[in-house]
Enzyme design. Structure first.
Site, PDB file in Angstrom:
ATOM      1  N   ILE A 125       0.874  -1.179   0.000  1.00  0.00           N
ATOM      2  CA  ILE A 125       0.000   0.000   0.000  1.00  0.00           C
ATOM      3  C   ILE A 125       0.905   1.221   0.000  1.00  0.00           C
ATOM      4  O   ILE A 125       1.887   1.270   0.747  1.00  0.00           O
ATOM      5  CB  ILE A 125      -0.988   0.008   1.201  1.00  0.00           C
ATOM      6  CG1 ILE A 125      -1.887   1.250   1.166  1.00  0.00           C
ATOM      7  CG2 ILE A 125      -0.284  -0.117   2.532  1.00  0.00           C
ATOM      8  CD1 ILE A 125      -3.108   1.152   2.090  1.00  0.00           C
ATOM      9  N   ALA A 126       0.614   2.161  -0.870  1.00  0.00           N
ATOM     10  CA  ALA A 126       1.436   3.376  -0.924  1.00  0.00           C
ATOM     11  C   ALA A 126       0.626   4.523  -1.515  1.00  0.00           C
ATOM     12  O   ALA A 126      -0.232   4.330  -2.374  1.00  0.00           O
ATOM     13  CB  ALA A 126       2.685   3.137  -1.775  1.00  0.00           C
ATOM     14  N   VAL A 127       0.942   5.716  -1.039  1.00  0.00           N
ATOM     15  CA  VAL A 127       0.329   6.951  -1.538  1.00  0.00           C
ATOM     16  C   VAL A 127       1.472   7.840  -2.026  1.00  0.00           C
ATOM     17  O   VAL A 127       2.544   7.891  -1.397  1.00  0.00           O
ATOM     18  CB  VAL A 127      -0.469   7.648  -0.410  1.00  0.00           C
ATOM     19  CG1 VAL A 127      -0.977   9.006  -0.856  1.00  0.00           C
ATOM     20  CG2 VAL A 127      -1.649   6.751   0.020  1.00  0.00           C
ATOM     21  N   GLU A 159       2.664  -7.451   7.119  1.00  0.00           N
ATOM     22  CA  GLU A 159       3.949  -7.195   7.745  1.00  0.00           C
ATOM     23  C   GLU A 159       4.292  -5.731   7.533  1.00  0.00           C
ATOM     24  O   GLU A 159       3.988  -5.173   6.472  1.00  0.00           O
ATOM     25  CB  GLU A 159       5.063  -8.040   7.125  1.00  0.00           C
ATOM     26  CG  GLU A 159       4.899  -9.533   7.326  1.00  0.00           C
ATOM     27  CD  GLU A 159       4.051 -10.211   6.244  1.00  0.00           C
ATOM     28  OE1 GLU A 159       3.925  -9.621   5.149  1.00  0.00           O
ATOM     29  OE2 GLU A 159       3.534 -11.311   6.493  1.00  0.00           O
ATOM     30  N   ASN A 164       8.679   1.794  10.422  1.00  0.00           N
ATOM     31  CA  ASN A 164       7.657   2.504   9.646  1.00  0.00           C
ATOM     32  C   ASN A 164       6.477   2.909  10.554  1.00  0.00           C
ATOM     33  O   ASN A 164       5.407   2.306  10.551  1.00  0.00           O
ATOM     34  CB  ASN A 164       7.170   1.616   8.494  1.00  0.00           C
ATOM     35  CG  ASN A 164       6.347   2.390   7.488  1.00  0.00           C
ATOM     36  OD1 ASN A 164       5.923   3.518   7.741  1.00  0.00           O
ATOM     37  ND2 ASN A 164       6.112   1.790   6.332  1.00  0.00           N
ATOM     38  N   TYR A 171      -2.488   1.494  10.513  1.00  0.00           N
ATOM     39  CA  TYR A 171      -3.059   0.168  10.752  1.00  0.00           C
ATOM     40  C   TYR A 171      -3.697   0.089  12.145  1.00  0.00           C
ATOM     41  O   TYR A 171      -4.758  -0.514  12.312  1.00  0.00           O
ATOM     42  CB  TYR A 171      -1.977  -0.909  10.605  1.00  0.00           C
ATOM     43  CG  TYR A 171      -1.369  -1.002   9.223  1.00  0.00           C
ATOM     44  CD1 TYR A 171      -2.176  -1.021   8.085  1.00  0.00           C
ATOM     45  CD2 TYR A 171       0.002  -1.076   9.039  1.00  0.00           C
ATOM     46  CE1 TYR A 171      -1.628  -1.101   6.815  1.00  0.00           C
ATOM     47  CE2 TYR A 171       0.563  -1.161   7.757  1.00  0.00           C
ATOM     48  CZ  TYR A 171      -0.258  -1.164   6.658  1.00  0.00           C
ATOM     49  OH  TYR A 171       0.278  -1.241   5.396  1.00  0.00           O
TER      50      TYR A 171
HETATM   51  C1  LIG Z   1       1.547   4.579   5.025  1.00  0.00           C
HETATM   52  C2  LIG Z   1       0.857   5.453   3.966  1.00  0.00           C
HETATM   53  C3  LIG Z   1       0.247   4.563   2.888  1.00  0.00           C
HETATM   54  C4  LIG Z   1      -0.273   6.258   4.628  1.00  0.00           C
HETATM   55  O1  LIG Z   1      -0.979   6.960   3.618  1.00  0.00           O
HETATM   56  P1  LIG Z   1      -1.722   8.344   3.937  1.00  0.00           P
HETATM   57  O2  LIG Z   1      -2.610   8.662   2.797  1.00  0.00           O
HETATM   58  O3  LIG Z   1      -0.726   9.371   4.300  1.00  0.00           O
HETATM   59  O4  LIG Z   1      -2.558   7.933   5.217  1.00  0.00           O
HETATM   60  P2  LIG Z   1      -3.799   8.702   5.880  1.00  0.00           P
HETATM   61  O5  LIG Z   1      -3.783  10.147   5.494  1.00  0.00           O
HETATM   62  O6  LIG Z   1      -5.026   7.936   5.592  1.00  0.00           O
HETATM   63  O7  LIG Z   1      -3.425   8.587   7.416  1.00  0.00           O
HETATM   64  C5  LIG Z   1      -4.078   7.653   8.261  1.00  0.00           C
HETATM   65  C6  LIG Z   1      -3.412   7.694   9.618  1.00  0.00           C
HETATM   66  O8  LIG Z   1      -2.115   7.134   9.555  1.00  0.00           O
HETATM   67  C7  LIG Z   1      -1.262   7.804  10.493  1.00  0.00           C
HETATM   68  N1  LIG Z   1      -0.187   8.467   9.763  1.00  0.00           N
HETATM   69  C8  LIG Z   1      -0.070   8.603   8.418  1.00  0.00           C
HETATM   70  N2  LIG Z   1       1.087   9.226   8.115  1.00  0.00           N
HETATM   71  C9  LIG Z   1       1.695   9.474   9.305  1.00  0.00           C
HETATM   72  C10 LIG Z   1       2.936  10.080   9.654  1.00  0.00           C
HETATM   73  N3  LIG Z   1       3.772  10.565   8.710  1.00  0.00           N
HETATM   74  N4  LIG Z   1       3.263  10.145  10.943  1.00  0.00           N
HETATM   75  C11 LIG Z   1       2.442   9.659  11.903  1.00  0.00           C
HETATM   76  N5  LIG Z   1       1.242   9.075  11.638  1.00  0.00           N
HETATM   77  C12 LIG Z   1       0.887   8.987  10.355  1.00  0.00           C
HETATM   78  C13 LIG Z   1      -2.125   8.816  11.209  1.00  0.00           C
HETATM   79  O9  LIG Z   1      -2.646   8.197  12.350  1.00  0.00           O
HETATM   80  C14 LIG Z   1      -3.192   9.081  10.174  1.00  0.00           C
HETATM   81  O10 LIG Z   1      -4.382   9.559  10.733  1.00  0.00           O
HETATM   82  P3  LIG Z   1      -4.524  11.154  10.982  1.00  0.00           P
HETATM   83  O11 LIG Z   1      -4.103  11.836   9.733  1.00  0.00           O
HETATM   84  O12 LIG Z   1      -5.979  11.311  11.297  1.00  0.00           O
HETATM   85  O13 LIG Z   1      -3.624  11.476  12.133  1.00  0.00           O
HETATM   86  C15 LIG Z   1       1.864   6.461   3.350  1.00  0.00           C
HETATM   87  O14 LIG Z   1       2.554   7.113   4.403  1.00  0.00           O
HETATM   88  C16 LIG Z   1       2.890   5.826   2.417  1.00  0.00           C
HETATM   89  O15 LIG Z   1       2.630   5.657   1.223  1.00  0.00           O
HETATM   90  N6  LIG Z   1       4.055   5.457   2.957  1.00  0.00           N
HETATM   91  C17 LIG Z   1       5.121   4.824   2.151  1.00  0.00           C
HETATM   92  C18 LIG Z   1       4.761   3.408   1.797  1.00  0.00           C
HETATM   93  C19 LIG Z   1       4.537   2.557   3.030  1.00  0.00           C
HETATM   94  O16 LIG Z   1       5.243   2.667   4.022  1.00  0.00           O
HETATM   95  N7  LIG Z   1       3.522   1.665   2.967  1.00  0.00           N
HETATM   96  C20 LIG Z   1       3.200   0.755   4.050  1.00  0.00           C
HETATM   97  C21 LIG Z   1       3.962  -0.493   3.913  1.00  0.00           C
HETATM   98  S1  LIG Z   1       3.584  -1.657   5.208  1.00  0.00           S
END
Ligand SMILES: CC(C)(COP(=O)(O)OP(=O)(O)OC[C@H]1O[C@@H](n2cnc3c(N)ncnc32)[C@H](O)[C@@H]1OP(=O)(O)O)[C@@H](O)C(=O)NCCC(=O)NCCS
Length: 203
Positions: A125-127, A159, A164, A171
């Site tokens: 999963i990634a954004v 996992e 991270n 999650y």
């Molecule tokens: C993990 C990831 C997919 C989250 O995507 P996102 O669109 O930013 O997530 P959301 O905006 O829906 O955030 C959901 C919650 O996650 C947590 N969160 C997300 N980014 C965070 C950060 N940088 N620091 C702390 N908490 C964070 C928060 O609790 C957030 O809720 P909130 O915004 O109400 O506080 C993104 O950071 C990403 O692409 N990371 C790189 C790839 C990766 O690590 N994937 C997971 C592999 S297991």
């Protein structure tokens, strides 16, 4: 392992519609591959290859999702309307045998799994970095969970690297609970945290 501690027992509203005005979630198609691959490269130190992503699109089918942004919200630097993706697989575990599972995407640990149940495995999963913290990751995860539960999964596992924290926090918000640390799981020998969501009620 004490399996009574496995997974979460919370109810999350997995309603059918997971769309905002600006973001839509849909099943990925082959024309999305280039954008998905770029987001993969922006997001991970050891990204999956294009061939692997293509293979996943063929095998994961409707468990490979993309988030599409309304074109008016796209920045100048990112011309695609795809802003994120998520991928899962589903296994029916007859016997607790990792050899029966796609060798590319084995579970880090099968502890706590019951034979005869359907298990969802979130494998990616990634954004796009420019679009994070806007709820897109949550939308992708929620729709993936909804589809897995609708297919009869009683447990969803994944996992995550112990470093991270951003992903772990997302999650946790959905009720995933850490059940195990697997030492040296990743290519750089980083430990993996195994997270489990236990489905309370089938959809
Ligand atoms: C993990 C990831 C997919 C989250 O995507 P996102 O669109 O930013 O997530 P959301 O905006 O829906 O955030 C959901 C919650 O996650 C947590 N969160 C997300 N980014 C965070 C950060 N940088 N620091 C702390 N908490 C964070 C928060 O609790 C957030 O809720 P909130 O915004 O109400 O506080 C993104 O950071 C990403 O692409 N990371 C790189 C790839 C990766 O690590 N994937 C997971 C592999 S297991």
């Amino acid at each position: 392992m004490d399996t009574s501690k496995e997974g979460a027992h919370i109810s999350i509203p997995l309603e059918e519609v997971h769309q905002s005005e600006m973001i839509k979630i849909r099943t990925a198609t082959p024309t999305d591959l280039n954008s998905i691959q770029l987001i993969e490269q922006y997001s991970f130190p050891s990204p999956y290859s294009t061939d692997l992503t293509r293979y996943l699109m063929e095998t994961a089918s409707d468990l490979f999702l993309v988030a599409i942004s309304d074109e008016t919200s796209i920045s100048k630097e990112w011309e695609s309307d795809i802003v994120g993706f998520s991928i899962a697989q589903m296994y029916e575990i007859e016997e607790l045998d990792n050899r029966k599972i796609d060798w590319l995407f084995k579970f880090a640990s099968m502890n706590g799994m019951e034979p005869g149940v359907k298990i969802g495995h979130v494998i990616d999963i990634a954004v796009h970095p420019q679009f994070r913290r806007q709820g897109i990751g949550s939308m992708l995860l929620k729709e993936l969970m909804r589809r897995l539960i609708k297919k009869g999964c009683t447990q969803i596992r994944l996992e995550v690297r112990v470093s991270n924290i951003a992903a772990q926090k997302m999650y946790e918000k959905f009720g995933f609970q850490s059940v195990e640390i697997v030492p040296g799981f990743y290519e750089n020998k980083e430990n993996a945290m195994v997270l489990v969501f236990t489905v309370e009620e089938p959809l």
